[in-house]
Design a protein around this motif. Sequence first.
Motif, PDB file in Angstrom:
ATOM      1  N   ILE A   1       5.085  10.998  -3.855  1.00  0.00           N
ATOM      2  CA  ILE A   1       5.361   9.700  -4.727  1.00  0.00           C
ATOM      3  C   ILE A   1       6.789   9.323  -4.786  1.00  0.00           C
ATOM      4  O   ILE A   1       7.051   8.127  -4.480  1.00  0.00           O
ATOM      5  CB  ILE A   1       4.888   9.792  -6.023  1.00  0.00           C
ATOM      6  CG1 ILE A   1       3.237   9.955  -5.719  1.00  0.00           C
ATOM      7  CG2 ILE A   1       5.114   8.718  -6.978  1.00  0.00           C
ATOM      8  CD1 ILE A   1       2.384  10.174  -6.936  1.00  0.00           C
ATOM      9  N   GLU A   2       7.498  10.338  -5.115  1.00  0.00           N
ATOM     10  CA  GLU A   2       9.010  10.054  -5.211  1.00  0.00           C
ATOM     11  C   GLU A   2       9.556   9.520  -3.871  1.00  0.00           C
ATOM     12  O   GLU A   2      10.529   8.653  -3.921  1.00  0.00           O
ATOM     13  CB  GLU A   2       9.711  11.380  -5.674  1.00  0.00           C
ATOM     14  CG  GLU A   2      11.252  11.081  -5.830  1.00  0.00           C
ATOM     15  CD  GLU A   2      12.161  12.442  -6.298  1.00  0.00           C
ATOM     16  OE1 GLU A   2      13.204  12.419  -6.377  1.00  0.00           O
ATOM     17  OE2 GLU A   2      11.158  13.552  -6.551  1.00  0.00           O
TER      18      GLU A   2
ATOM     19  N   LYS B   1       0.785  -1.057  -0.057  1.00  0.00           N
ATOM     20  CA  LYS B   1      -0.152   0.073  -0.106  1.00  0.00           C
ATOM     21  C   LYS B   1       0.762   1.425  -0.018  1.00  0.00           C
ATOM     22  O   LYS B   1       1.768   1.319   0.760  1.00  0.00           O
ATOM     23  CB  LYS B   1      -0.935   0.094   1.079  1.00  0.00           C
ATOM     24  CG  LYS B   1      -2.118  -0.389   1.249  1.00  0.00           C
ATOM     25  CD  LYS B   1      -3.152  -0.096   2.317  1.00  0.00           C
ATOM     26  CE  LYS B   1      -4.262  -1.088   2.349  1.00  0.00           C
ATOM     27  NZ  LYS B   1      -5.127  -0.692   3.641  1.00  0.00           N
ATOM     28  N   ALA B   2       0.798   2.074  -0.859  1.00  0.00           N
ATOM     29  CA  ALA B   2       1.359   3.367  -1.108  1.00  0.00           C
ATOM     30  C   ALA B   2       1.033   4.224   0.167  1.00  0.00           C
ATOM     31  O   ALA B   2       0.108   4.118   0.848  1.00  0.00           O
ATOM     32  CB  ALA B   2       1.221   4.034  -2.389  1.00  0.00           C
ATOM     33  N   SER B   3       1.873   5.093   0.178  1.00  0.00           N
ATOM     34  CA  SER B   3       1.855   6.213   1.164  1.00  0.00           C
ATOM     35  C   SER B   3       0.532   7.091   1.258  1.00  0.00           C
ATOM     36  O   SER B   3       0.061   7.443   0.238  1.00  0.00           O
ATOM     37  CB  SER B   3       3.159   7.290   1.247  1.00  0.00           C
ATOM     38  OG  SER B   3       2.611   8.069   2.200  1.00  0.00           O
TER      39      SER B   3
ATOM     40  N   VAL C   1      -1.859   0.074  -9.015  1.00  0.00           N
ATOM     41  CA  VAL C   1      -3.517  -0.289  -8.874  1.00  0.00           C
ATOM     42  C   VAL C   1      -3.925   0.764  -8.079  1.00  0.00           C
ATOM     43  O   VAL C   1      -3.525   1.222  -7.051  1.00  0.00           O
ATOM     44  CB  VAL C   1      -3.685  -1.700  -8.346  1.00  0.00           C
ATOM     45  CG1 VAL C   1      -3.087  -1.782  -6.953  1.00  0.00           C
ATOM     46  CG2 VAL C   1      -5.418  -1.921  -8.192  1.00  0.00           C
ATOM     47  N   VAL C   2      -5.195   1.215  -8.509  1.00  0.00           N
ATOM     48  CA  VAL C   2      -5.939   2.324  -7.532  1.00  0.00           C
ATOM     49  C   VAL C   2      -7.187   1.745  -6.871  1.00  0.00           C
ATOM     50  O   VAL C   2      -7.790   0.898  -7.611  1.00  0.00           O
ATOM     51  CB  VAL C   2      -6.034   3.709  -8.276  1.00  0.00           C
ATOM     52  CG1 VAL C   2      -5.066   4.417  -8.811  1.00  0.00           C
ATOM     53  CG2 VAL C   2      -7.046   3.224  -9.462  1.00  0.00           C
TER      54      VAL C   2
ATOM     55  N   TRP D   1      -2.664   2.014  -4.503  1.00  0.00           N
ATOM     56  CA  TRP D   1      -2.781   3.621  -4.175  1.00  0.00           C
ATOM     57  C   TRP D   1      -4.210   3.791  -3.744  1.00  0.00           C
ATOM     58  O   TRP D   1      -5.185   3.663  -4.264  1.00  0.00           O
ATOM     59  CB  TRP D   1      -2.556   4.605  -5.393  1.00  0.00           C
ATOM     60  CG  TRP D   1      -1.223   4.367  -5.743  1.00  0.00           C
ATOM     61  CD1 TRP D   1      -0.759   3.521  -6.783  1.00  0.00           C
ATOM     62  CD2 TRP D   1       0.088   5.034  -5.248  1.00  0.00           C
ATOM     63  NE1 TRP D   1       0.556   3.626  -7.156  1.00  0.00           N
ATOM     64  CE2 TRP D   1       1.161   4.652  -6.388  1.00  0.00           C
ATOM     65  CE3 TRP D   1      -0.019   6.173  -4.532  1.00  0.00           C
ATOM     66  CZ2 TRP D   1       2.547   5.110  -5.987  1.00  0.00           C
ATOM     67  CZ3 TRP D   1       1.614   6.568  -4.632  1.00  0.00           C
ATOM     68  CH2 TRP D   1       2.554   6.307  -5.108  1.00  0.00           C
ATOM     69  N   GLN D   2      -4.284   3.896  -2.171  1.00  0.00           N
ATOM     70  CA  GLN D   2      -5.729   3.763  -1.854  1.00  0.00           C
ATOM     71  C   GLN D   2      -6.264   5.059  -1.564  1.00  0.00           C
ATOM     72  O   GLN D   2      -5.504   5.827  -0.757  1.00  0.00           O
ATOM     73  CB  GLN D   2      -5.808   2.840  -0.648  1.00  0.00           C
ATOM     74  CG  GLN D   2      -7.085   2.732  -0.089  1.00  0.00           C
ATOM     75  CD  GLN D   2      -7.152   1.652   1.479  1.00  0.00           C
ATOM     76  OE1 GLN D   2      -6.803   2.350   2.374  1.00  0.00           O
ATOM     77  NE2 GLN D   2      -7.342   0.286   1.284  1.00  0.00           N
ATOM     78  N   PHE D   3      -7.437   5.354  -2.007  1.00  0.00           N
ATOM     79  CA  PHE D   3      -7.998   6.432  -1.407  1.00  0.00           C
ATOM     80  C   PHE D   3      -9.130   6.543  -0.562  1.00  0.00           C
ATOM     81  O   PHE D   3      -9.976   5.568  -0.463  1.00  0.00           O
ATOM     82  CB  PHE D   3      -8.672   7.226  -2.935  1.00  0.00           C
ATOM     83  CG  PHE D   3      -7.462   7.498  -3.920  1.00  0.00           C
ATOM     84  CD1 PHE D   3      -7.093   8.674  -4.065  1.00  0.00           C
ATOM     85  CD2 PHE D   3      -6.990   6.648  -4.794  1.00  0.00           C
ATOM     86  CE1 PHE D   3      -6.073   9.161  -4.934  1.00  0.00           C
ATOM     87  CE2 PHE D   3      -6.125   6.622  -5.574  1.00  0.00           C
ATOM     88  CZ  PHE D   3      -5.608   8.137  -5.588  1.00  0.00           C
TER      89      PHE D   3
END
Length: 274
Positions: free
Chosen positions: A95-96, A77-79, A147-148, A115-117
């Motif tokens: 992102i960087e 899971k992204a930040s 993936v979003v 990338w969870q919203f």
Amino acid sequence: MAKKKIGTVRIGVGGWTYEPWRGTFYPDTLPQKRELEYAASQLTTIEINGTYYGSQKPESFRKWHDETPEDFVFSLKASRYSTNRRVLAEAGQSIERFFTSGVLELKDKLGPINWQFMATKQFDPADFEAFLKLLPKSVEGRTIRHVVEVRHESFRNPDFVALLRNYGVAAVVAGDSEFPQIADITAPFVYARIMGTEETHPLGYADKALDLWASRAKQWAAGETPKGLESVAPLKADGKPRDVFLYVISGHKLRNPAAARALIERVDGGAGGR
């Protein structure tokens, strides 16, 4: 006649540290420091949740790489600092930072980035496309799959699906949950999170439901379109093999490893273990 090629189906859970799994999934005598090693011997992928809340140390990623089998894959899971913002176009630095935090220490075991919203985030076509443009196709020579996970009904929009197809980004297929389902194929892989495990079933799901999800996973892997899922702008099945990542998440968490194991056995044709 040549056998039809299909993608690889990987099935797992979210994380591996959960005290109630001791004695139910993990053997009572297993040292806690060996939980990941054991989980990776029973499952074929794990979605790491901790990376959503904050950066992990590079040495942690190296350790996780070394403690798992050669063919094991982690999704991350992204930040949340990249996705929980009013203007997504301004997420570039976040992102960087995520990709320079040590995630590449997973090497070939680095799977898709989720990338969870938040459920309150609504679809803004221009801003969301600006966000997709910021997602790197590769980092230090390694291809990155994105993936979003969108959770607002406004994303059930053909324009959103078209954007994902244009950028080769997948949409999380939300299963057995309150979130909108977007089962459209938009990328060379499929990423599903099923959230319907219940305490009343020893394997989390009834046999019929396990059979259904296992069948869907195999159909996706073969480039087919499973029935019974909600798409927004469906295309005719192209028959192209796709890797599939299916995670048993939320629901009655105690049962999730058992459900994942049962699905692996069904997908593998009854073969237990790895």
